[in-house]
Scaffold this motif. Structure first.
Motif, short mmCIF file in Angstrom:
data_model
loop_
_atom_site.label_atom_id
_atom_site.label_comp_id
_atom_site.label_asym_id
_atom_site.label_seq_id
_atom_site.Cartn_x
_atom_site.Cartn_y
_atom_site.Cartn_z
N MET A 1 0.86 -1.19 0.00
CA MET A 1 0.00 0.00 0.00
C MET A 1 0.89 1.24 0.00
SD MET A 1 -3.21 1.00 2.49
CE MET A 1 -2.31 0.73 4.02
N ARG A 2 0.62 2.17 -0.87
CA ARG A 2 1.38 3.41 -0.94
C ARG A 2 0.58 4.53 -0.30
NH1 ARG A 2 5.81 4.19 -3.98
NH2 ARG A 2 6.69 6.30 -3.89
N LEU A 3 1.25 5.31 0.57
CA LEU A 3 0.60 6.39 1.30
C LEU A 3 1.39 7.67 1.15
CD1 LEU A 3 -0.13 4.56 4.68
CD2 LEU A 3 -1.75 4.95 2.81
N GLN A 4 0.66 8.79 1.11
CA GLN A 4 1.27 10.11 1.20
C GLN A 4 0.87 10.70 2.54
OE1 GLN A 4 0.74 12.86 -2.08
NE2 GLN A 4 2.69 12.09 -2.86
N LEU A 5 1.87 10.97 3.38
CA LEU A 5 1.62 11.50 4.72
C LEU A 5 2.24 12.90 4.83
CD1 LEU A 5 2.42 8.32 6.85
CD2 LEU A 5 0.20 9.07 5.95
N GLY A 6 1.44 13.86 5.25
CA GLY A 6 1.90 15.23 5.35
C GLY A 6 2.38 15.58 6.75
N TYR A 7 3.27 16.56 6.82
CA TYR A 7 3.74 17.07 8.11
C TYR A 7 4.25 18.49 7.90
CZ TYR A 7 8.60 16.40 6.61
OH TYR A 7 9.80 16.48 5.94
N VAL A 8 4.31 19.24 8.97
CA VAL A 8 4.93 20.56 8.97
C VAL A 8 6.28 20.41 9.68
CG1 VAL A 8 4.79 22.90 9.91
CG2 VAL A 8 2.80 21.87 8.80
N PRO A 9 7.35 20.98 9.16
CA PRO A 9 8.68 20.78 9.73
C PRO A 9 8.81 21.27 11.17
CG PRO A 9 8.87 21.59 7.48
CD PRO A 9 7.42 21.72 7.88
N LEU A 10 8.71 20.33 12.08
CA LEU A 10 8.79 20.59 13.52
C LEU A 10 9.40 19.37 14.20
CD1 LEU A 10 5.22 22.05 13.88
CD2 LEU A 10 7.26 23.29 14.64
N THR A 11 9.95 19.57 15.37
CA THR A 11 10.52 18.46 16.12
C THR A 11 9.48 17.39 16.41
OG1 THR A 11 12.21 19.87 17.12
CG2 THR A 11 11.69 17.82 18.27
N ASP A 12 8.22 17.81 16.67
CA ASP A 12 7.23 16.81 17.04
C ASP A 12 6.65 16.04 15.86
OD1 ASP A 12 5.38 18.67 16.04
OD2 ASP A 12 4.78 19.36 18.02
N ALA A 13 7.24 16.22 14.67
CA ALA A 13 6.95 15.31 13.56
C ALA A 13 7.85 14.08 13.66
CB ALA A 13 7.18 16.01 12.23
N ALA A 14 8.62 13.99 14.73
CA ALA A 14 9.65 12.97 14.88
C ALA A 14 9.14 11.55 14.68
CB ALA A 14 10.30 13.11 16.27
N VAL A 15 8.02 11.22 15.29
CA VAL A 15 7.54 9.84 15.22
C VAL A 15 7.20 9.45 13.78
CG1 VAL A 15 5.68 8.28 15.93
CG2 VAL A 15 6.74 9.80 17.61
N LEU A 16 6.56 10.36 13.06
CA LEU A 16 6.21 10.06 11.67
C LEU A 16 7.47 9.96 10.80
CD1 LEU A 16 3.44 9.58 10.48
CD2 LEU A 16 3.40 11.94 9.68
N ARG A 22 13.46 5.12 9.54
CA ARG A 22 14.07 3.96 10.20
C ARG A 22 13.57 2.64 9.61
NH1 ARG A 22 18.53 4.41 13.11
NH2 ARG A 22 17.89 2.53 14.22
N GLY A 23 12.70 2.71 8.61
CA GLY A 23 12.27 1.51 7.92
C GLY A 23 11.11 0.77 8.54
N PHE A 24 10.47 1.35 9.55
CA PHE A 24 9.36 0.65 10.21
C PHE A 24 8.16 0.51 9.29
CE2 PHE A 24 11.42 2.74 14.06
CZ PHE A 24 12.13 1.59 14.41
N THR A 25 7.89 1.53 8.48
CA THR A 25 6.76 1.43 7.55
C THR A 25 7.06 0.41 6.46
OG1 THR A 25 7.65 3.38 6.40
CG2 THR A 25 5.83 3.74 7.94
N ALA A 26 8.28 0.40 5.95
CA ALA A 26 8.64 -0.57 4.91
C ALA A 26 8.49 -2.00 5.42
CB ALA A 26 10.07 -0.32 4.43
N GLU A 27 8.84 -2.23 6.68
CA GLU A 27 8.73 -3.56 7.26
C GLU A 27 7.28 -3.99 7.41
OE1 GLU A 27 11.04 -3.52 10.83
OE2 GLU A 27 12.90 -3.10 9.75
N GLU A 28 6.36 -3.02 7.37
CA GLU A 28 4.92 -3.33 7.42
C GLU A 28 4.33 -3.42 6.01
OE1 GLU A 28 3.00 -4.17 9.88
OE2 GLU A 28 4.40 -3.84 11.53
N GLY A 29 5.19 -3.40 5.00
CA GLY A 29 4.71 -3.51 3.63
C GLY A 29 4.16 -2.23 3.06
N LEU A 30 4.51 -1.08 3.65
CA LEU A 30 4.00 0.21 3.19
C LEU A 30 5.07 0.98 2.42
CD1 LEU A 30 2.27 1.37 6.51
CD2 LEU A 30 1.16 0.32 4.52
N GLU A 31 4.64 1.63 1.37
CA GLU A 31 5.48 2.60 0.67
C GLU A 31 4.95 3.98 1.04
OE1 GLU A 31 6.68 1.58 -3.53
OE2 GLU A 31 4.92 0.29 -3.31
#
Length: 337
Positions: A1-16, A22-31
């Motif tokens: 599944m391919r997703l486009q995820l938006g964010y505004v450049p801030l430190t609290d975008a860290a998790v996304l 770090r490859g966590f989304t790729a390991e779940e089969g996500l692009e």
């Protein structure tokens, strides 16, 4: 599944950011394509119009968009919270000197700011203060700070400036101060154009800040993303990973800043004034797995702040926190994933 995820450049975008880098989304089969948006209004509209599959977004703005109070109405779900706290009120150096506050304590700063604001308003040249969006914790923290000093938002000119543009606006004299999330206050201090006057965590401790918002139709497909986000949050919450996280965020494709400035916020070690000492700030910004569960009680707090800021009628607060609003926070989806 391919997703486009938006964010505004801030430190609290860290998790996304970490979930993807770090490859966590790729390991779940996500692009996943991470899309840095120039402002919260742009991100809100792109999310509401279906041009994004999800976003790191201000908690009050997600609620306002969900209820049709800001921009195109969109049925959203927020199955995860991404951060608490992390904001700071930063003033131009001339304004900070004009305050001549009795101390650096928030009550003294608030009284001095209110005094100057009222005087300037009386002279017909009100202070111009920046928030990042009308529906934001930053707006509510400005209101609280001024109220603590005996003044109100009506005494100032409150304008919207996107977070990455706040330092430039302060340097050019377009604004007298701003309330913004990390790391932009540290950037202003390092550039010698601003002085951190009050921390958000001191004005409204535990303030709900950013959430992961998805279109409601993503409900049945959100589990892989939520698993990746949980793993990323766990990684971000480890103190030993702070330097690596600061380097990720500082990369030109994200914040494009010196990682050392980002690390200050992550570690709670801030320089409040240009050339001043580094001071330890407890709980400046909260990131990590423990912050992921969206708290329904936060909805009541958000509605109360909206009412106090005149964005909704006070009588609608109780009704607004009913089923429509409650449907936004979906901790059950995080748990199920």
């Amino acid at each position: 599944m391919r997703l486009q995820l938006g964010y505004v450049p801030l430190t609290d975008a860290a998790v996304l950011v970490a979930a993807v880098e770090r490859g966590f989304t790729a390991e779940e089969g996500l692009e996943v394509d991470l899309v840095a948006e120039p402002s919260w209004a742009t991100l809100r509209d792109r999310l509401a119009l279906g041009l994004l599959d999800g976003a790191h977004i201000l908690a009050p703005l997600a609620l306002a968009c969900h209820l049709g109070l800001s921009g195109p109405q969109a049925r959203l779900i927020a199955p995860a919270a991404l951060a608490r706290d992390g904001n700071a009120v930063t003033l131009s150096l001339p304004l900070w000197r004009a305050l001549d506050a009795a101390s650096d304590a928030v009550p003294d700063v608030a009284r001095a700011l209110a005094r100057v604001a009222e005087a300037r308003a009386g002279e017909g040249r009100p202070l111009t203060l920046a928030t990042v969006h009308p529906f934001s914790s930053h707006t509510y923290q400005w209101r609280r700070l001024l109220a603590l000093g005996g003044s109100s938002l009506s005494a100032v000119r409150l304008v919207v400036v996107p977070p990455p543009r706040t330092v430039e606006a302060l340097e050019r004299g377009l604004i007298d101060g701003f309330c913004v999330g990390a790391p932009w206050s540290s950037v202003a201090v390092e550039a010698g154009v601003g002085r951190i006057a009050a921390l958000g965590v001191a004005i409204a401790p535990g303030c709900p800040e950013k959430v992961l918002a998805l279109p409601a139709e993503m409900e049945d497909r959100a589990a892989p993303l939520l698993r990746a986000v949980r793993r990323a949050a766990r990684w971000c919450g480890e103190p030993g990973n702070r330097e690596a996280l600061a380097a990720l965020l500082g990369h030109p494709r994200h914040l494009g800043l010196d990682p050392a400035l980002i690390l200050r916020g992550l570690s709670g070690s801030l320089r409040l004034a240009p050339g001043g000492p580094v001071v330890a700030v407890g709980n400046y910004i909260a990131l990590g797995e423990a912050e992921l569960i969206p708290d329904p009680a936060a909805l009541g707090w958000l509605f109360a702040e909206m009412a106090a800021a005149g964005q909704v009628e006070a009588g609608h607060v109780e009704a607004g926190a009913g089923p429509d609003a409650a449907g936004l926070y979906r901790a059950d989806l995080l748990a199920a994933a």
